[in-house]
Design a protein around this motif. Structure first.
Motif, PDB file in Angstrom:
ATOM      1  N   ILE A   1      -4.848   7.081  -0.610  1.00 26.68           N
ATOM      2  CA  ILE A   1      -3.647   6.912   0.204  1.00 26.68           C
ATOM      3  C   ILE A   1      -2.954   5.574  -0.002  1.00 26.68           C
ATOM      4  O   ILE A   1      -1.775   5.436   0.321  1.00 26.68           O
ATOM      5  CB  ILE A   1      -3.967   7.092   1.704  1.00 26.68           C
ATOM      6  N   GLY A   2      -3.670   4.553  -0.517  1.00 25.28           N
ATOM      7  CA  GLY A   2      -3.051   3.243  -0.707  1.00 25.28           C
ATOM      8  C   GLY A   2      -3.891   2.142  -0.092  1.00 25.28           C
ATOM      9  O   GLY A   2      -5.037   2.365   0.303  1.00 25.28           O
ATOM     10  N   PRO A   3      -3.358   0.926  -0.001  1.00 25.54           N
ATOM     11  CA  PRO A   3      -4.134  -0.207   0.520  1.00 25.54           C
ATOM     12  C   PRO A   3      -4.661   0.045   1.932  1.00 25.54           C
ATOM     13  O   PRO A   3      -3.949   0.560   2.799  1.00 25.54           O
ATOM     14  CB  PRO A   3      -3.126  -1.355   0.504  1.00 25.54           C
ATOM     15  N   VAL A   4      -5.922  -0.332   2.155  1.00 24.18           N
ATOM     16  CA  VAL A   4      -6.609  -0.094   3.426  1.00 24.18           C
ATOM     17  C   VAL A   4      -7.003  -1.432   4.048  1.00 24.18           C
ATOM     18  O   VAL A   4      -7.528  -2.313   3.356  1.00 24.18           O
ATOM     19  CB  VAL A   4      -7.851   0.791   3.215  1.00 24.18           C
ATOM     20  N   ALA A   5      -6.777  -1.565   5.350  1.00 18.99           N
ATOM     21  CA  ALA A   5      -7.221  -2.728   6.116  1.00 18.99           C
ATOM     22  C   ALA A   5      -8.585  -2.443   6.713  1.00 18.99           C
ATOM     23  O   ALA A   5      -8.820  -1.352   7.258  1.00 18.99           O
ATOM     24  CB  ALA A   5      -6.230  -3.032   7.230  1.00 18.99           C
ATOM     25  N   VAL A   6      -9.495  -3.400   6.622  1.00 23.29           N
ATOM     26  CA  VAL A   6     -10.835  -3.257   7.194  1.00 23.29           C
ATOM     27  C   VAL A   6     -11.122  -4.476   8.069  1.00 23.29           C
ATOM     28  O   VAL A   6     -10.911  -5.616   7.644  1.00 23.29           O
ATOM     29  CB  VAL A   6     -11.909  -3.126   6.093  1.00 23.29           C
ATOM     30  N   PHE A   7     -11.621  -4.220   9.265  1.00 20.50           N
ATOM     31  CA  PHE A   7     -11.984  -5.284  10.192  1.00 20.50           C
ATOM     32  C   PHE A   7     -13.504  -5.432  10.225  1.00 20.50           C
ATOM     33  O   PHE A   7     -14.219  -4.465  10.502  1.00 20.50           O
ATOM     34  CB  PHE A   7     -11.462  -4.967  11.601  1.00 20.50           C
TER      35      PHE A   7
END
Length: 503
Positions: free
Chosen positions: A147-153
């Protein structure tokens, strides 16, 4: 061996400093200084990830599998330093950290094996039917695409398995999505070591440097900037209901909303059926106490509630649990803030006026001691605050009058990560009634076990209905990869133009 942190962000292969800084809070000794994140650094990292997606999103499966395995090798090579620093920052025992590192490495390698098989792509092909009446059918090929760039916390309670290279990062990279991690302030040096390992793997595999970045924590604006960035396509989070819901709402309020895969909180209730209690009430109470206090209760699958039929067996269960919990002294929690939140949660339970305190030891600073309370089914239903997660070694026993009340309590539950039945064969009919209810309430149902500890495997689900998680799915196991894929149908597209993973 003593590691000295460089204290910088890792953005697209470069160590980046910043004027604003924060200091870590180890369990002993002096803290280290780290560059604090800001929205400008987030923008730089996300733009690098978007640039990388053109290349990384179109890598073949073998390239991605080797990359995951190289990350595992690089983390393993830093194992002693990671364990030492992880213990200093979190207070977690070295054996726990080594086990968590093994789980993290094993997950990366398992994902590599899984994507090599290709099943996760869910390839489907409807061949053309040009002579079909009344209308011809075109040639249709479906495949899952990243899907594209992913943010991870990063998560506070799992510095390895749910943080920099944890399940969300591994899932996104396996799917073909570049990752930007917001490191957790509770263990910045540990996060830095793992980020260094991933950055080294990017270079060794000759991938675009924007495939991975990590920005250390800072103000709340850092997380806000990350989920609101228009080039981020999804986010993964493990943490509190309050923090996760705030980020979820930001994702939903974007001009172009994105999925926020948050694992937010759960009390993981256990239902103890009458024949099992008659046979082994004391053993069940002792086993529950061990599960409650494992890791100072800092597991998202901590079974904080036990539902029992009122009577002598319930008394035996409570007595055994209280005795076992009473032998556990105060233990160090992950952060001062988590310890304070535990005491506040314990006090809020007492403040309802609806519980009997069986055990509640004094604790202060960064420590937590076990607490045990008992309430009735009627008081439980009348006081919704009792069903809120208290992150730590606190248990509530709910006495109900009969199986009908036990079933009604199950129906009233909010979404959970896990629900557990303790039963004997003679309890099967009662268990069937409960399973019909509980399979709608939780992502994982257990029988005659305790939910602390999550197996990393194909058949595992770590998720559940809200508020346990924000979307139905799992953050553990190979199905977690599918969160970061979307189906694309190619109609009459020549093979030369199809994704290189189609074949």
């Amino acid at each position: 061996m003593t590691y000295t942190p460089h204290g910088k962000h890792l953005i697209a292969g470069e160590q980046i400093d910043a004027d604003a800084r924060f200091t870590s809070s180890p369990i002993a000794g002096e803290g280290h200084s780290f560059a604090a994140g800001n929205p400008e650094l987030i923008d730089r990292a996300v733009r690098a990830a978007d640039a990388a997606f053109v290349d990384y999103g179109n890598t073949d499966t073998e390239t991605r599998a080797r990359f995951l395995e190289t990350i595992a090798d690089e983390i393993d090579a830093r194992g002693a330093e990671i364990t030492e620093m992880g213990h200093a920052e979190t207070g977690l025992p070295t054996a726990r950290l080594e086990g968590e590192r093994g789980r993290t490495i094993g997950q990366l390698r398992m994902f590599a094996d899984h994507i090599r098989k290709g099943d996760y792509l869910d390839r489907r092909h409807d061949t053309a039917l040009p002579d079909r009446e009344p209308l011809p059918r075109p040639d249709l090929k479906l495949i899952q695409r990243p899907i594209g760039p992913v943010a991870v916390f990063g998560a506070s309670n799992f510095p390895l398995a749910f943080s920099t290279a944890g399940g969300d990062t591994a899932s996104a990279l396996a799917a073909g999505c570049p990752v930007v991690v917001k490191g957790h302030e509770a263990h910045p040096a540990t996060a830095e070591l793992v980020a260094d390992a991933i950055t080294a793997a990017v270079a060794k595999c000759d991938l675009h440097p924007g495939t991975f970045s990590m920005v250390h924590g800072g103000s709340l604006d850092v997380g806000k900037a990350l989920v609101e960035h228009p080039l981020i396509r999804a986010a993964g989070f493990t943490g509190s209901l309050r923090g996760g819901r705030a980020l979820y709402d930001l994702c939903a309020a974007r001009p172009e909303p994105i999925p926020f895969f948050g694992e937010l909180g759960s009390v993981n209730p256990m239902f103890l059926l009458p024949n099992a209690m008659s046979d082994r009430a004391a053993a069940l109470g002792e086993g529950w106490a061990g599960s409650l206090t494992m890791g100072v209760g800092q597991f998202c699958t901590n079974p904080g509630v036990a539902v029992v039929l009122d009577g002598p067996d319930a008394d035996a269960f409570i007595d055994a649990a209280a005795k076992a919990l009473g032998e556990v002294d105060g233990q160090t929690m992950l952060t001062d803030g988590i310890a304070e939140a535990y005491r506040s949660g314990r006090d809020a339970v007492v403040a309802t006026g609806a519980v009997e305190s069986v055990l509640s030891k004094e604790c202060d600073g960064r420590t937590a001691a076990p607490a045990l309370f008992v309430t009735s089914g009627a008081d439980w239903r009348a006081n919704p605050d009792l069903s809120h997660e208290v992150f730590g070694p606190l248990g509530i026993v709910v006495r109900v009058a009969d199986l009908d009340e036990m079933e009604q309590l199950a129906k009233d539950l909010a979404g959970q990560l896990t629900c557990t039945l303790h039963m004997d064969d003679a309890d099967t009919d009662a268990a069937k009634r409960l399973v019909t209810v509980l399979e709608r309430k939780a992502g994982r149902l257990l029988v005659n076990g305790f939910p602390t500890g999550v197996e990393v495997s194909d058949a595992m689900v770590h998720g559940g209905p809200y508020p346990a998680a924000t979307f139905s799915g799992t953050s553990v196991g190979t199905m977690a990869i599918r969160r970061f894929l979307r189906p694309v149908s190619f109609q009459n597209v020549p093979d030369a133009l199809l994704p290189n993973v189609w074949a």
